[in-house]
Design a protein around this motif. Structure first.
Motif, PDB file in Angstrom:
ATOM      1  N   PRO A   1       0.953  -1.224   0.094  1.00 30.69           N
ATOM      2  CA  PRO A   1       0.079   0.249  -0.152  1.00 30.69           C
ATOM      3  C   PRO A   1       0.893   1.175  -0.097  1.00 30.69           C
ATOM      4  N   ASN A   2       2.098   1.307   0.637  1.00 31.79           N
ATOM      5  CA  ASN A   2       2.956   2.465   0.592  1.00 31.79           C
ATOM      6  C   ASN A   2       4.181   2.525  -0.568  1.00 31.79           C
ATOM      7  N   ASN A   3       3.556   1.692  -1.589  1.00 36.79           N
ATOM      8  CA  ASN A   3       4.373   1.469  -2.692  1.00 36.79           C
ATOM      9  C   ASN A   3       5.935   0.747  -2.363  1.00 36.79           C
ATOM     10  N   GLU A   4       5.935  -0.031  -1.403  1.00 38.74           N
ATOM     11  CA  GLU A   4       6.970  -0.849  -1.212  1.00 38.74           C
ATOM     12  C   GLU A   4       7.554  -1.607  -2.231  1.00 38.74           C
ATOM     13  N   ARG A   5       8.730  -2.071  -2.571  1.00 38.95           N
ATOM     14  CA  ARG A   5       9.184  -2.938  -3.540  1.00 38.95           C
ATOM     15  C   ARG A   5       8.456  -4.354  -3.072  1.00 38.95           C
ATOM     16  N   ILE A   6       8.511  -5.040  -4.272  1.00 38.16           N
ATOM     17  CA  ILE A   6       7.898  -6.455  -4.055  1.00 38.16           C
ATOM     18  C   ILE A   6       8.907  -7.557  -4.360  1.00 38.16           C
ATOM     19  N   LEU A   7       9.252  -8.396  -3.602  1.00 37.84           N
ATOM     20  CA  LEU A   7      10.228  -9.425  -3.932  1.00 37.84           C
ATOM     21  C   LEU A   7       9.311 -10.827  -3.858  1.00 37.84           C
ATOM     22  N   ILE A   8      10.023 -11.583  -4.624  1.00 35.63           N
ATOM     23  CA  ILE A   8       9.096 -12.993  -4.917  1.00 35.63           C
ATOM     24  C   ILE A   8       9.826 -14.141  -5.006  1.00 35.63           C
ATOM     25  N   HIS A   9       9.468 -15.086  -4.316  1.00 31.88           N
ATOM     26  CA  HIS A   9      10.249 -16.509  -4.457  1.00 31.88           C
ATOM     27  C   HIS A   9       9.049 -17.637  -4.711  1.00 31.88           C
ATOM     28  N   THR A  10       9.201 -18.360  -5.741  1.00 27.14           N
ATOM     29  CA  THR A  10       8.218 -19.459  -6.314  1.00 27.14           C
ATOM     30  C   THR A  10       9.346 -20.587  -6.293  1.00 27.14           C
ATOM     31  N   SER A  11       8.568 -21.785  -5.592  1.00 26.16           N
ATOM     32  CA  SER A  11       9.367 -23.179  -5.629  1.00 26.16           C
ATOM     33  C   SER A  11       8.563 -24.113  -4.962  1.00 26.16           C
ATOM     34  N   ASN A  12       8.860 -25.195  -5.001  1.00 25.92           N
ATOM     35  CA  ASN A  12       8.507 -26.436  -4.054  1.00 25.92           C
ATOM     36  C   ASN A  12       9.009 -26.476  -2.837  1.00 25.92           C
ATOM     37  N   PHE A  13       9.309 -25.643  -2.355  1.00 27.43           N
ATOM     38  CA  PHE A  13       9.964 -25.442  -0.867  1.00 27.43           C
ATOM     39  C   PHE A  13      10.933 -26.776  -0.454  1.00 27.43           C
ATOM     40  N   ARG A  14      11.590 -27.203  -1.479  1.00 26.66           N
ATOM     41  CA  ARG A  14      12.333 -28.579  -1.098  1.00 26.66           C
ATOM     42  C   ARG A  14      13.521 -27.984  -0.483  1.00 26.66           C
ATOM     43  N   LYS A  15      14.548 -28.614   0.098  1.00 27.93           N
ATOM     44  CA  LYS A  15      15.818 -28.082   0.885  1.00 27.93           C
ATOM     45  C   LYS A  15      16.746 -27.812  -0.295  1.00 27.93           C
ATOM     46  N   VAL A  16      16.667 -28.190  -1.504  1.00 29.14           N
ATOM     47  CA  VAL A  16      17.422 -27.675  -2.571  1.00 29.14           C
ATOM     48  C   VAL A  16      17.146 -26.334  -2.824  1.00 29.14           C
ATOM     49  N   LYS A  17      16.344 -25.839  -2.504  1.00 29.16           N
ATOM     50  CA  LYS A  17      15.922 -24.435  -2.967  1.00 29.16           C
ATOM     51  C   LYS A  17      16.568 -23.326  -1.890  1.00 29.16           C
ATOM     52  N   ARG A  18      16.878 -23.817  -0.800  1.00 29.25           N
ATOM     53  CA  ARG A  18      17.222 -23.039   0.234  1.00 29.25           C
ATOM     54  C   ARG A  18      16.416 -21.580   0.523  1.00 29.25           C
ATOM     55  N   THR A  19      15.133 -22.101   0.807  1.00 34.45           N
ATOM     56  CA  THR A  19      13.967 -21.036   1.011  1.00 34.45           C
ATOM     57  C   THR A  19      14.579 -20.167   2.402  1.00 34.45           C
ATOM     58  N   ALA A  20      15.143 -20.926   3.387  1.00 39.25           N
ATOM     59  CA  ALA A  20      15.800 -20.149   4.465  1.00 39.25           C
ATOM     60  C   ALA A  20      16.516 -18.950   3.834  1.00 39.25           C
ATOM     61  N   ASP A  21      17.190 -19.189   2.914  1.00 39.80           N
ATOM     62  CA  ASP A  21      18.196 -18.276   2.478  1.00 39.80           C
ATOM     63  C   ASP A  21      17.736 -16.999   1.867  1.00 39.80           C
ATOM     64  N   VAL A  22      16.119 -17.154   1.235  1.00 39.82           N
ATOM     65  CA  VAL A  22      15.394 -16.156   0.758  1.00 39.82           C
ATOM     66  C   VAL A  22      14.868 -15.346   1.825  1.00 39.82           C
ATOM     67  N   ILE A  23      14.621 -15.813   2.994  1.00 38.26           N
ATOM     68  CA  ILE A  23      13.984 -15.272   4.202  1.00 38.26           C
ATOM     69  C   ILE A  23      15.142 -14.416   4.738  1.00 38.26           C
ATOM     70  N   ARG A  24      16.099 -14.744   4.911  1.00 39.36           N
ATOM     71  CA  ARG A  24      17.416 -14.212   5.643  1.00 39.36           C
ATOM     72  C   ARG A  24      17.933 -13.086   4.628  1.00 39.36           C
ATOM     73  N   MET A  25      18.082 -13.135   3.519  1.00 41.82           N
ATOM     74  CA  MET A  25      18.139 -12.287   2.281  1.00 41.82           C
ATOM     75  C   MET A  25      17.094 -11.229   2.680  1.00 41.82           C
ATOM     76  N   PHE A  26      15.684 -11.479   2.666  1.00 44.70           N
ATOM     77  CA  PHE A  26      14.763 -10.377   2.733  1.00 44.70           C
ATOM     78  C   PHE A  26      15.107  -9.638   3.974  1.00 44.70           C
ATOM     79  N   GLN A  27      15.470 -10.232   5.012  1.00 46.11           N
ATOM     80  CA  GLN A  27      15.549  -9.419   6.352  1.00 46.11           C
ATOM     81  C   GLN A  27      16.467  -8.319   6.070  1.00 46.11           C
TER      82      GLN A  27
END
Ligand code: GMT
Length: 375
Positions: free
Chosen positions: A195-221
């Protein structure tokens, strides 16, 4: 041609590629028969050239594991005989390539000689296939295929490194259908998420270990600490519960939305500014290509086939696997300046055009013809 396609009917990359390929071949006038255990996820419309044959596995109290491979081979025999197919194309080696080989042998007893092409997609080689549980069967069925393709040079190299391959492997990269994947006007959706024109980041996957989704969260932080932004996590899988927990412990929940599995992924990509793919291993990275086609640049790892797709400093950036600090710094560089972001978005589309379905489809058609002629 009359082509039989075998694939996993799910949202996974190999099933998506197989289904989109079949649809494109049908549009070109070929007759395409999908042979799998349920209707492929993206086979959601009617075409006179598309057929679906369901493999049903009969259960029996003796079976702890129902023999899908035998049921598939039997179904292939049935469909090839009665639909008079010219060629079979199996996507993902396990167990499709060995089932196709068995069907081919059985069909020879009926005087039918059907060639089959195996397309390797990634984990059938890099993770599951090279495990001793499956390796002899995977090696044998790759070598017995009448044609073998991989979706990147990197996957071809991995296959030749990990298996004793006597067959020639042809690289045919994955492709994108721009009639579906392109920027859609979805401003109302963008407003609802940011709503405040923030940038939008996106990740799409099957959330398996090989995708390192925790890295996505830590990167986003790290990104969120510098640039007002929101993160969309699309898809579902084993790591999702952990990732939700991680967001809570990092105190960033209000900025992260887990959307689960979504059909209209192109609409969500259309409101996004940056795609994140820090995978441990990725034979091609189809999800990143889908993003680029919708003008979304990508921060990816440099694993597997990703350097064959992402062009560092042009349509995104690449970092070593696990280097979350570097990925976050590069993401901030793209996002902090409107002009830079705009340029990366344009470049993402330019790069995606190299993989236009219209360019890649003839490679498959020529390959089928070559394999059929060699019989
Ligand atoms: O990425 C997955 O886990 C799904 C997997 C599949 O087989 O469905 O994707 C693989 O095939 C895709 C289509 O060719 C590629 O774009 C992905 O990079 C590849 N995944 C991996 O190599 C991990």
């Amino acid at each position: 041609m009359k082509i039989g396609i075998v694939c996993y009917p799910t949202f996974g990359g190999s099933g998506v590629v197989a289904t989109e390929l079949g649809k494109a071949l049908a549009d070109e006038g070929h007759q395409v028969h999908f042979i799998t255990y349920s209707q492929p996820a993206r086979l959601d419309f009617f075409s006179e050239n598309l057929f679906y044959h369901e493999v049903s596995v009969r259960d029996y109290p003796l079976f702890d594991y129902a023999p899908y491979e035998s049921a598939l081979a039997s179904k292939l025999v049935d469909v090839v005989r009665f639909e008079k197919l010219d060629i079979l194309h199996v996507h993902y080696a396990i167990p499709h390539a060995s089932a196709a080989f068995m069907a081919k042998q059985i069909l020879e007893t009926y005087g039918i000689n059907i060639p089959f092409v195996t397309t390797l997609h990634g984990t059938d080689i890099t993770l599951v296939g090279k495990d001793p549980t499956y390796k002899p069967v995977v090696t044998f069925s790759i070598n017995k295929s009448d044609g073998v393709t991989t979706v990147s040079q990197s996957l071809k190299d991995d296959t030749e490194k990990h298996f004793e391959i006597t067959n020639e492997i042809q690289v045919i990269p994955n492709f994108i259908d721009f009639s579906r994947f392109s920027l859609k006007p979805k401003d109302h959706f963008k407003k609802a998420i940011a709503p405040n024109n923030e940038r939008i980041l996106i990740h799409t996957s099957n959330f398996r270990k090989v995708k390192r989704t925790a890295d996505v969260i830590r990167m986003f932080q790290k990104i969120q600490a510098k640039i007002p932004s929101k993160l969309l996590m699309v898809g579902d899988g084993p790591e999702r519960a952990y990732d939700e927990q991680l967001c809570r412990s990092l105190g960033i929940c209000e900025h992260v939305r887990f959307l689960g599995k979504q059909d209209a992924i192109e609409e969500i990509l259309s409101v996004s500014d940056l795609f994140l793919m820090p995978s441990e291993s990725e034979s091609f990275g189809l999800a990143a290509l889908e993003a680029m086609a919708c003008k979304v640049p990508a921060i990816t790892s440099n694993a597997g086939g990703l350097p064959e797709l992402n062009v560092d400093g042009f349509c995104g950036y690449m970092s070593n696997v696990g280097d979350v600090d570097d990925m976050a710094a590069k993401a901030i560089h793209i996002l902090e300046n409107d002009a830079i972001l705009k340029q990366f978005k344009e470049n993402a589309l330019t790069r995606a055009k190299d993989f236009d379905l219209k360019k890649i489809l003839p490679f498959y058609i020529n390959y089928y013809n070559k394999v059929i002629e060699a019989q």
